[in-house]
Design an enzyme around this catalytic site. Structure first.
Site, PDB file in Angstrom:
ATOM      1  N   ALA A  63       1.165  -0.913  -0.015  1.00  0.00           N
ATOM      2  CA  ALA A  63       0.342   0.085   0.337  1.00  0.00           C
ATOM      3  C   ALA A  63       1.030   1.132  -0.374  1.00  0.00           C
ATOM      4  O   ALA A  63       1.979   1.629   0.323  1.00  0.00           O
ATOM      5  CB  ALA A  63      -0.454  -0.396   0.733  1.00  0.00           C
ATOM      6  N   GLY A 106       0.496  -5.349   0.762  1.00  0.00           N
ATOM      7  CA  GLY A 106       0.110  -5.996  -0.136  1.00  0.00           C
ATOM      8  C   GLY A 106       0.764  -6.285  -1.832  1.00  0.00           C
ATOM      9  O   GLY A 106      -0.784  -7.459  -1.986  1.00  0.00           O
ATOM     10  N   GLU A 109       0.195 -10.191  -0.648  1.00  0.00           N
ATOM     11  CA  GLU A 109      -1.032 -10.569  -0.839  1.00  0.00           C
ATOM     12  C   GLU A 109      -1.605 -10.359  -2.182  1.00  0.00           C
ATOM     13  O   GLU A 109      -2.112 -11.491  -2.131  1.00  0.00           O
ATOM     14  CB  GLU A 109      -1.677  -9.679   0.396  1.00  0.00           C
ATOM     15  N   GLU A 129       3.813  -5.269   8.001  1.00  0.00           N
ATOM     16  CA  GLU A 129       2.791  -4.322   8.164  1.00  0.00           C
ATOM     17  C   GLU A 129       3.050  -4.084  10.009  1.00  0.00           C
ATOM     18  O   GLU A 129       3.057  -2.915  10.606  1.00  0.00           O
ATOM     19  CB  GLU A 129       1.801  -4.960   8.199  1.00  0.00           C
TER      20      GLU A 129
END
Lengths: 255, 167
Positions: A63, A106, A109, A129
């Site tokens: 992100a 992300g 992911e 994170e």
């Protein structure tokens, strides 16, 4: 399609994230654009497999942390991020992630959302994170646990440490490691190999494999059995078996 | 064909450009910088040749085990201390490079000289300058990449990787 490029070599499509100026950060705009592009390819019957890549140097750095710093929970919940992730997770078409360099947060992911991951020997995966006072929010905790087991997942998610392509292969995330300069061709070859199989069968088998993440074993086995019964009604299975007996390549029609 | 000539410095190694790297390692001793250098050596996709000389600690073994080809001068003496051995992961790196028996011979020695290092295979005989010229070509770089992948792969996985390397 500003941050993405899409190329077609039917039945394989290649979606390339293309914003090296911010290391392919998955801003909300990029995620929406990506979900739109994947949805569009998913709806196209000529496309039987999709390769998702950031090219031979990097995959995606996660992100845009600047966006996350000041965002309120309500604003985040209402943003298109969550919807985009769900759309990416709901594709019916086989998704092959071709990962070089960093796939963090992300980005990791996104790789975990794929059916198969082809990695360059330069690939680095991780969920950093917790180092930012956050948690993965797009499947990182759950998919790592399903791919690698709960303890291995905890090792990655709770420490925020990175794992290289070789360790990721040992953990079950990476299907194959290739030289970075051959990453996309190798992923396309794998996608092409899958796309050459019976399209109905691939879709059904993929759906059944995915159910392993969602259902108890007895229900998942029943789902698998239903898929087989469905395939027994298809022209493709007759063609596949006839071709094998005739010692010729099958000509699947998807019927 | 270009050869980068550097000392045992992670910073110099990061900046090294060329077809091969020649490393001068006189009197190498453990430091965080040396540990970082050795880690980076192991992932460098270029042929590397090191020349180790003088009075060294076990860091010298790590340098020799991490390069494509290692050489020692006749005056080299390597003292093998457990703390450096463990700090540099030599109990796994040396058996991987030499086999268990030869590695144990080194790891339990108090000190090793040039003859011992050449006899166990960790150091080559011959001329380092000739070796680095020999290695400064694209095909040698491919072998370096293949070796690096093979060290962490099954034979089948390594063959699949090699099949994708540019001819």
């Amino acid at each position: 399609m500003g941050k993405l490029t899409i190329s077609r070599n039917d039945p394989v499509a290649v979606v390339t994230m293309n914003s090296p100026e911010n290391r392919n950060a998955l801003s909300t705009d990029v995620l929406v654009e990506l979900a739109d592009a994947l949805d569009s390819l998913d709806a196209d019957p000529e496309v039987r497999a999709i390769v998702l890549t950031g090219g031979p140097a990097l995959f995606a750095s996660g992100a845009d942390v600047r966006q996350l710093r000041d965002i309120a929970p309500v604003e985040y919940a209402a943003s298109a991020r969550g919807t985009s992730w769900r759309r990416i997770g709901a594709l019916d078409t086989v998704l092959v992630a071709a990962v070089a360099g960093y796939a963090l947060g992300g980005g990791c992911e996104l790789a975990l959302a794929a059916d198969l991951v082809v990695a360059a020997d330069t690939a680095v995966f991780g969920q950093p994170e917790v180092k930012l006072g956050l948690v993965p929010g797009a499947g990182g905790t759950q998919r790592w646990a399903r791919v690698a087991g709960r303890y291995a997942a905890a090792g990655v998610v709770l420490t925020g440490r990175t794992v290289d392509a070789f360790e990721a292969r040992e953990l079950g995330l990476v299907h194959r490691i290739v030289p970075a300069e051959r990453l996309v061709p190798a992923a396309m070859a794998l996608a092409g190999e899958i796309a050459a199989n019976g399209p109905l069968a691939v879709t059904a088998a993929r759906a059944a494999v995915r159910r392993a993440e969602e259902l108890p074993l007895s229900a998942a086995l029943e789902f698998e059995r239903q898929q087989l019964l469905l395939m027994l009604t298809s022209d493709d299975h007759v063609e596949g078996i006839t071709a094998l007996l005739d010692k010729r390549p099958p000509r699947f029609t998807g019927q | 064909m270009t050869v980068a000539r550097i000392s045992v410095s992670a910073q110099e190694l990061r900046a090294a450009e060329g077809d091969a790297v020649l490393i001068a390692a006189p009197g190498v001793r453990y430091s965080p910088e040396v540990a970082s250098f050795v880690r980076r050596l192991a992932s460098l996709p270029l042929p590397t040749v090191a020349v180790v000389s003088g009075q060294c600690d076990a860091s010298a073994l790590a340098v020799l085990a991490s390069v494509s080809l290692g050489f020692v001068t006749d005056d080299v003496v390597v003292s093998v201390d457990a703390r450096t051995v463990l700090a540099l992961g030599l109990t796994s790196a040396l058996p991987a490079a030499l086999g268990g028996t030869r590695a144990r011979g080194l790891l339990f020695a108090e000190s090793v000289d040039a003859t011992g290092l050449r006899a166990c295979g960790l150091a080559q005989s011959g001329d380092a300058e000739d070796a680095v010229k020999r290695l400064a070509r694209p095909s040698a770089a491919l072998v370096v990449r293949s070796l690096r992948v093979a060290a962490r792969s099954t034979p089948d996985q390594a063959r699949l990787y090699d099949a994708e390397l540019p001819a």
